[in-house]
Design a protein around this motif. Structure first.
Motif, PDB file in Angstrom:
ATOM      1  N   GLU A  12       0.820  -1.209   0.000  1.00 56.67           N
ATOM      2  CA  GLU A  12       0.000   0.000   0.000  1.00 56.67           C
ATOM      3  C   GLU A  12       0.859   1.266   0.000  1.00 56.67           C
ATOM      4  OE1 GLU A  12      -4.376   1.278   1.411  1.00 56.67           O
ATOM      5  OE2 GLU A  12      -3.455  -0.481   2.314  1.00 56.67           O
ATOM      6  N   ALA A  13       1.993   1.220   0.706  1.00 60.86           N
ATOM      7  CA  ALA A  13       2.910   2.366   0.689  1.00 60.86           C
ATOM      8  C   ALA A  13       3.465   2.584  -0.717  1.00 60.86           C
ATOM      9  CB  ALA A  13       4.048   2.146   1.683  1.00 60.86           C
ATOM     10  N   ALA A  14       3.841   1.507  -1.385  1.00 59.53           N
ATOM     11  CA  ALA A  14       4.386   1.626  -2.739  1.00 59.53           C
ATOM     12  C   ALA A  14       3.335   2.205  -3.690  1.00 59.53           C
ATOM     13  CB  ALA A  14       4.869   0.261  -3.234  1.00 59.53           C
ATOM     14  N   GLY A  72      14.267  17.760  -7.261  1.00 62.55           N
ATOM     15  CA  GLY A  72      14.299  18.080  -8.679  1.00 62.55           C
ATOM     16  C   GLY A  72      13.736  16.977  -9.564  1.00 62.55           C
ATOM     17  N   LEU A  73      13.033  16.037  -8.959  1.00 60.20           N
ATOM     18  CA  LEU A  73      12.489  14.898  -9.698  1.00 60.20           C
ATOM     19  C   LEU A  73      11.039  15.140 -10.087  1.00 60.20           C
ATOM     20  CD1 LEU A  73      14.024  12.131  -7.449  1.00 60.20           C
ATOM     21  CD2 LEU A  73      14.796  12.776  -9.740  1.00 60.20           C
ATOM     22  N   GLU A  74      10.612  14.422 -11.110  1.00 58.88           N
ATOM     23  CA  GLU A  74       9.218  14.517 -11.570  1.00 58.88           C
ATOM     24  C   GLU A  74       8.251  13.802 -10.633  1.00 58.88           C
ATOM     25  OE1 GLU A  74       7.843  15.969 -14.441  1.00 58.88           O
ATOM     26  OE2 GLU A  74       9.785  16.998 -14.632  1.00 58.88           O
ATOM     27  N   THR A  75       8.672  12.653 -10.122  1.00 55.98           N
ATOM     28  CA  THR A  75       7.788  11.861  -9.254  1.00 55.98           C
ATOM     29  C   THR A  75       8.528  11.419  -8.002  1.00 55.98           C
ATOM     30  OG1 THR A  75       8.370   9.687 -10.166  1.00 55.98           O
ATOM     31  CG2 THR A  75       6.615  10.917 -11.301  1.00 55.98           C
ATOM     32  N   ALA A  76       7.765  11.156  -6.957  1.00 56.64           N
ATOM     33  CA  ALA A  76       8.352  10.655  -5.710  1.00 56.64           C
ATOM     34  C   ALA A  76       8.969   9.273  -5.918  1.00 56.64           C
ATOM     35  CB  ALA A  76       7.289  10.609  -4.618  1.00 56.64           C
ATOM     36  N   LEU A  96      16.441   8.134  -2.445  1.00 56.38           N
ATOM     37  CA  LEU A  96      16.349   7.869  -1.012  1.00 56.38           C
ATOM     38  C   LEU A  96      15.114   7.027  -0.688  1.00 56.38           C
ATOM     39  CD1 LEU A  96      17.436  11.377   0.281  1.00 56.38           C
ATOM     40  CD2 LEU A  96      18.839   9.323   0.025  1.00 56.38           C
ATOM     41  N   LEU A  97      14.011   7.292  -1.382  1.00 57.17           N
ATOM     42  CA  LEU A  97      12.815   6.457  -1.199  1.00 57.17           C
ATOM     43  C   LEU A  97      13.045   5.061  -1.759  1.00 57.17           C
ATOM     44  CD1 LEU A  97       9.766   8.789  -1.936  1.00 57.17           C
ATOM     45  CD2 LEU A  97      10.491   7.816   0.245  1.00 57.17           C
ATOM     46  N   ILE A  98      13.706   4.995  -2.890  1.00 54.50           N
ATOM     47  CA  ILE A  98      14.013   3.685  -3.485  1.00 54.50           C
ATOM     48  C   ILE A  98      14.847   2.856  -2.510  1.00 54.50           C
ATOM     49  CG2 ILE A  98      15.321   2.541  -5.319  1.00 54.50           C
ATOM     50  CD1 ILE A  98      14.378   4.911  -7.150  1.00 54.50           C
ATOM     51  N   GLN A  99      15.850   3.483  -1.896  1.00 55.01           N
ATOM     52  CA  GLN A  99      16.686   2.797  -0.906  1.00 55.01           C
ATOM     53  C   GLN A  99      15.836   2.292   0.260  1.00 55.01           C
ATOM     54  OE1 GLN A  99      20.029   2.162  -0.872  1.00 55.01           O
ATOM     55  NE2 GLN A  99      19.971   1.248   1.169  1.00 55.01           N
ATOM     56  N   ARG A 100      14.970   3.147   0.768  1.00 56.41           N
ATOM     57  CA  ARG A 100      14.146   2.782   1.918  1.00 56.41           C
ATOM     58  C   ARG A 100      13.189   1.648   1.579  1.00 56.41           C
ATOM     59  NH1 ARG A 100      13.840   1.401   6.684  1.00 56.41           N
ATOM     60  NH2 ARG A 100      12.330   2.364   8.056  1.00 56.41           N
ATOM     61  N   PHE A 101      12.601   1.700   0.390  1.00 62.72           N
ATOM     62  CA  PHE A 101      11.717   0.611  -0.026  1.00 62.72           C
ATOM     63  C   PHE A 101      12.484  -0.701  -0.147  1.00 62.72           C
ATOM     64  CE2 PHE A 101       8.412   3.689  -0.897  1.00 62.72           C
ATOM     65  CZ  PHE A 101       7.261   2.958  -0.650  1.00 62.72           C
ATOM     66  N   PHE A 130       4.310   5.839   6.678  1.00 67.10           N
ATOM     67  CA  PHE A 130       4.122   7.290   6.770  1.00 67.10           C
ATOM     68  C   PHE A 130       5.403   8.033   6.410  1.00 67.10           C
ATOM     69  CE2 PHE A 130       1.227   5.198   9.709  1.00 67.10           C
ATOM     70  CZ  PHE A 130       0.028   5.575   9.127  1.00 67.10           C
ATOM     71  N   GLU A 131       6.525   7.485   6.817  1.00 64.93           N
ATOM     72  CA  GLU A 131       7.826   8.075   6.504  1.00 64.93           C
ATOM     73  C   GLU A 131       8.016   8.203   4.990  1.00 64.93           C
ATOM     74  OE1 GLU A 131      12.285   6.212   6.294  1.00 64.93           O
ATOM     75  OE2 GLU A 131      11.008   5.575   7.949  1.00 64.93           O
ATOM     76  N   VAL A 132       7.693   7.167   4.251  1.00 62.39           N
ATOM     77  CA  VAL A 132       7.937   7.175   2.802  1.00 62.39           C
ATOM     78  C   VAL A 132       6.800   7.812   2.017  1.00 62.39           C
ATOM     79  CG1 VAL A 132       9.455   5.156   2.907  1.00 62.39           C
ATOM     80  CG2 VAL A 132       7.014   4.825   2.447  1.00 62.39           C
ATOM     81  N   SER A 133       5.619   7.886   2.604  1.00 62.12           N
ATOM     82  CA  SER A 133       4.450   8.387   1.873  1.00 62.12           C
ATOM     83  C   SER A 133       4.169   9.861   2.113  1.00 62.12           C
ATOM     84  CB  SER A 133       3.212   7.570   2.238  1.00 62.12           C
ATOM     85  OG  SER A 133       3.404   6.219   1.920  1.00 62.12           O
ATOM     86  N   GLY A 134       4.674  10.398   3.176  1.00 63.09           N
ATOM     87  CA  GLY A 134       4.475  11.816   3.437  1.00 63.09           C
ATOM     88  C   GLY A 134       3.243  12.112   4.268  1.00 63.09           C
TER      89      GLY A 134
END
Length: 154
Positions: free
Chosen positions: A12-14, A28-32, A37-42, A101-105
């Protein structure tokens, strides 16, 4: 159950990050979903879930082996395998559900989305069978060869 909660929270987070999250303004990215850093955390969270699932499969094999040839040693091996699976799954459930929540904002915490149910379910379920006792049994078995107590299930 805990491994399922962890897997569900991760999925669900992904989905939330792919479809509803905005990238951090400094990235500076188009999408989260492109954020390294999110990729690493996932990746880290996925490893926790996969480890829980692998230990669960190993525990199932140990229980089946003990049932096929029940001895004090096979019961102990099965109990330790189940304890290891329980500890990893409980940790993964709580960690992944919190990290959602950390990765989703911030928006992921909205009551209307009900994403907090993963954390609430994980926290509630993991309290029913405290892992601190499982870790003690594992430690005694590894260090001193002390078998865990048998509660008549095997």
């Amino acid at each position: 159950m805990d491994a399922g909660i962890a897997g569900g929270a991760l999925a669900e987070a992904a989905e939330f990050v792919r479809t509803k999250s905005r990238p951090w303004f400094e990235s500076g990215l188009e999408t989260a979903a492109e954020d390294p850093l999110l990729i690493q955390r996932f990746g880290e969270l996925a490893l926790q879930v996969r480890a829980a699932e692998a230990l669960l499969r190993e525990a199932a094999r140990a229980v089946e082996a003990a049932r096929a040839d029940l001895t004090d040693d096979s019961a102990a091996e099965a109990s330790i395998a189940v304890a290891a699976a329980k500890v990893q799954a409980a940790n993964a459930a709580v960690d992944v559900a919190s990290a959602l929540f950390e990765v989703s904002g911030t928006r992921s915490a909205l009551n209307s989305l009900n994403l907090h149910r993963h954390w609430r379910d994980a926290r509630t379920h993991t309290l029913h069978d405290p892992t601190r006792w499982k870790i003690q049994h594992i430690g005694r078995y590894v260090l001193n060869g002390t078998r865990p107590p048998r509660h008549g299930l095997l």
